[in-house]
Enzyme design. Structure first.
Site, mmCIF file in Angstrom:
data_model
loop_
_atom_site.group_PDB
_atom_site.id
_atom_site.type_symbol
_atom_site.label_atom_id
_atom_site.label_comp_id
_atom_site.label_asym_id
_atom_site.label_seq_id
_atom_site.Cartn_x
_atom_site.Cartn_y
_atom_site.Cartn_z
ATOM 1 N N GLU A 105 0.848 -1.202 0.000
ATOM 2 C CA GLU A 105 0.000 0.000 0.000
ATOM 3 C C GLU A 105 0.878 1.244 0.000
ATOM 4 O O GLU A 105 1.995 1.220 0.524
ATOM 5 C CB GLU A 105 -0.873 0.003 1.266
ATOM 6 C CG GLU A 105 -2.360 -0.189 1.011
ATOM 7 C CD GLU A 105 -3.052 0.987 0.350
ATOM 8 O OE1 GLU A 105 -2.519 1.538 -0.631
ATOM 9 O OE2 GLU A 105 -4.152 1.334 0.802
ATOM 10 N N ASP A 106 0.344 2.319 -0.582
ATOM 11 C CA ASP A 106 1.097 3.567 -0.577
ATOM 12 C C ASP A 106 1.138 4.186 0.813
ATOM 13 O O ASP A 106 2.190 4.578 1.296
ATOM 14 C CB ASP A 106 0.497 4.567 -1.603
ATOM 15 C CG ASP A 106 -1.016 4.742 -1.477
ATOM 16 O OD1 ASP A 106 -1.627 4.139 -0.566
ATOM 17 O OD2 ASP A 106 -1.593 5.482 -2.292
ATOM 18 N N ASP A 125 -3.495 5.365 6.486
ATOM 19 C CA ASP A 125 -4.051 6.620 7.001
ATOM 20 C C ASP A 125 -5.046 6.276 8.118
ATOM 21 O O ASP A 125 -4.641 5.960 9.225
ATOM 22 C CB ASP A 125 -4.682 7.352 5.807
ATOM 23 C CG ASP A 125 -5.130 8.758 6.120
ATOM 24 O OD1 ASP A 125 -4.462 9.432 6.901
ATOM 25 O OD2 ASP A 125 -6.158 9.194 5.563
ATOM 26 N N PHE A 178 -1.342 16.253 4.113
ATOM 27 C CA PHE A 178 -1.773 15.614 2.868
ATOM 28 C C PHE A 178 -0.592 15.575 1.910
ATOM 29 O O PHE A 178 -0.038 16.616 1.548
ATOM 30 C CB PHE A 178 -2.955 16.360 2.236
ATOM 31 C CG PHE A 178 -3.614 15.550 1.171
ATOM 32 C CD1 PHE A 178 -4.661 14.688 1.467
ATOM 33 C CD2 PHE A 178 -3.159 15.608 -0.145
ATOM 34 C CE1 PHE A 178 -5.251 13.911 0.481
ATOM 35 C CE2 PHE A 178 -3.732 14.830 -1.144
ATOM 36 C CZ PHE A 178 -4.775 13.973 -0.823
ATOM 37 N N ARG A 210 0.943 11.945 -9.260
ATOM 38 C CA ARG A 210 1.403 10.570 -9.014
ATOM 39 C C ARG A 210 2.823 10.352 -9.534
ATOM 40 O O ARG A 210 3.574 9.555 -8.993
ATOM 41 C CB ARG A 210 0.485 9.563 -9.716
ATOM 42 C CG ARG A 210 -0.895 9.423 -9.108
ATOM 43 C CD ARG A 210 -1.561 8.157 -9.664
ATOM 44 N NE ARG A 210 -2.992 8.140 -9.487
ATOM 45 C CZ ARG A 210 -3.632 7.758 -8.385
ATOM 46 N NH1 ARG A 210 -2.954 7.364 -7.341
ATOM 47 N NH2 ARG A 210 -4.946 7.768 -8.320
HETATM 48 P P1 IMP Z 1 -7.217 4.758 4.740
HETATM 49 O O1 IMP Z 1 -8.283 3.748 4.466
HETATM 50 O O2 IMP Z 1 -7.749 5.997 5.382
HETATM 51 O O3 IMP Z 1 -6.021 4.210 5.466
HETATM 52 O O4 IMP Z 1 -6.832 5.301 3.326
HETATM 53 C C1 IMP Z 1 -5.772 4.973 2.641
HETATM 54 C C2 IMP Z 1 -5.920 5.573 1.265
HETATM 55 O O5 IMP Z 1 -6.341 6.949 1.289
HETATM 56 C C3 IMP Z 1 -4.573 5.572 0.593
HETATM 57 O O6 IMP Z 1 -4.345 4.363 -0.061
HETATM 58 C C4 IMP Z 1 -4.677 6.763 -0.321
HETATM 59 O O7 IMP Z 1 -5.275 6.385 -1.532
HETATM 60 C C5 IMP Z 1 -5.583 7.733 0.398
HETATM 61 N N1 IMP Z 1 -4.801 8.728 1.164
HETATM 62 C C6 IMP Z 1 -4.692 8.814 2.503
HETATM 63 N N2 IMP Z 1 -3.881 9.828 2.862
HETATM 64 C C7 IMP Z 1 -3.471 10.401 1.707
HETATM 65 C C8 IMP Z 1 -2.596 11.519 1.420
HETATM 66 O O8 IMP Z 1 -2.013 12.183 2.278
HETATM 67 N N3 IMP Z 1 -2.424 11.790 0.096
HETATM 68 C C9 IMP Z 1 -3.013 11.079 -0.899
HETATM 69 N N4 IMP Z 1 -3.824 10.040 -0.671
HETATM 70 C C10 IMP Z 1 -4.068 9.705 0.625
HETATM 71 MG MG MG Z 2 -3.849 3.552 -1.845
#
Ligand code: IMP
Ligand code: MG
Length: 194
Positions: A111-112, A115, A164, A177
């Site tokens: 995963e990138d 969050d 962000f 990206r």
């Molecule tokens: P989570 O389910 O809240 O953990 O969301 C994870 C996903 O939200 C990541 O895979 C990203 O696609 C997006 N995301 C969360 N934080 C950021 C950020 O700072 N920049 C860009 N995308 C984000």
């Molecule tokens: Mg993602």
């Protein structure tokens, strides 16, 4: 689109949309190589099946795969978020499933960014039911301040503050990206109509 649609970058009056480097390309490449070694230390011999979460993980996954010695296979999955204010059993929806079975495989979910953790929590539930031999998680970035779901990654590239970020796969409205670094995005504040 970014999955957490309610989650916005900070905005500042009179500042055009801008990105300030947080993690340089060199630091990312060095850390990804280290992460590959950490993963191979834990699984020295067995074939590894990398599962990338589209689209944000693509740059990280391809660099990680090239740094990993030995046999590697890969597959991709895509999910979307319903946002925070919606009902329903889970906030995350599967929009593209894997091509092949993960049963009996040593799976590394790539995963990138971690969050709120909702995406990963959902994916781990789905994958566990499919009986992989082992299931591990590698994330490039971890934003622990925002965590809602009780999940953690086994391999973390960088722990970052609650900002962000874009670049190296991460987007804002599909932009940025293709940056080689990771940067903090600031938006221009919308002017009030007089
Ligand atoms: P989570 O389910 O809240 O953990 O969301 C994870 C996903 O939200 C990541 O895979 C990203 O696609 C997006 N995301 C969360 N934080 C950021 C950020 O700072 N920049 C860009 N995308 C984000
Ligand atoms: Mg993602």
């Amino acid at each position: 689109m970014a999955k957490s649609s309610s989650y916005q970058p900070k905005s500042q009056a009179n500042t055009p949309e801008s990105v300030r480097t947080l993690i340089s390309q060199q630091r990312i490449q060095k850390r990804v190589a280290e992460m590959a070694k950490e993963i191979r230390r834990d699984f020295p011999l067995e074939p590894l099946h990398l599962v990338g979460v589209l689209k944000g993980s693509v740059f990280f996954l391809t660099d990680l795969a090239r740094q990993l010695k030995g046999q590697i296979s890969m597959d991709f999955i895509s999910v979307s978020s319903y946002g925070q204010n919606t009902h329903s059993s889970g906030e995350v929806k599967l929009t593209r499933d894997l091509d092949s079975s993960i049963e009996g495989k040593t799976v590394i979910v790539v995963e990138d960014i971690l969050d709120t953790g909702m995406t990963l929590q959902y994916l781990l539930r789905v994958f566990e039911q499919r009986k992989p031999r082992r299931l591990r998680v590698a994330v490039l970035l971890d934003k622990p301040e925002r965590r809602v779901a009780k999940v953690r990654a086994d391999y973390v590239g960088f722990t970052i503050p609650n900002e962000f970020v874009v670049g190296y796969g991460l987007d804002y409205a599909e932009k940025y990206r293709n940056r080689s670094d990771v940067g903090v995005l600031t938006l221009q504040k919308a002017r009030k109509k007089s």
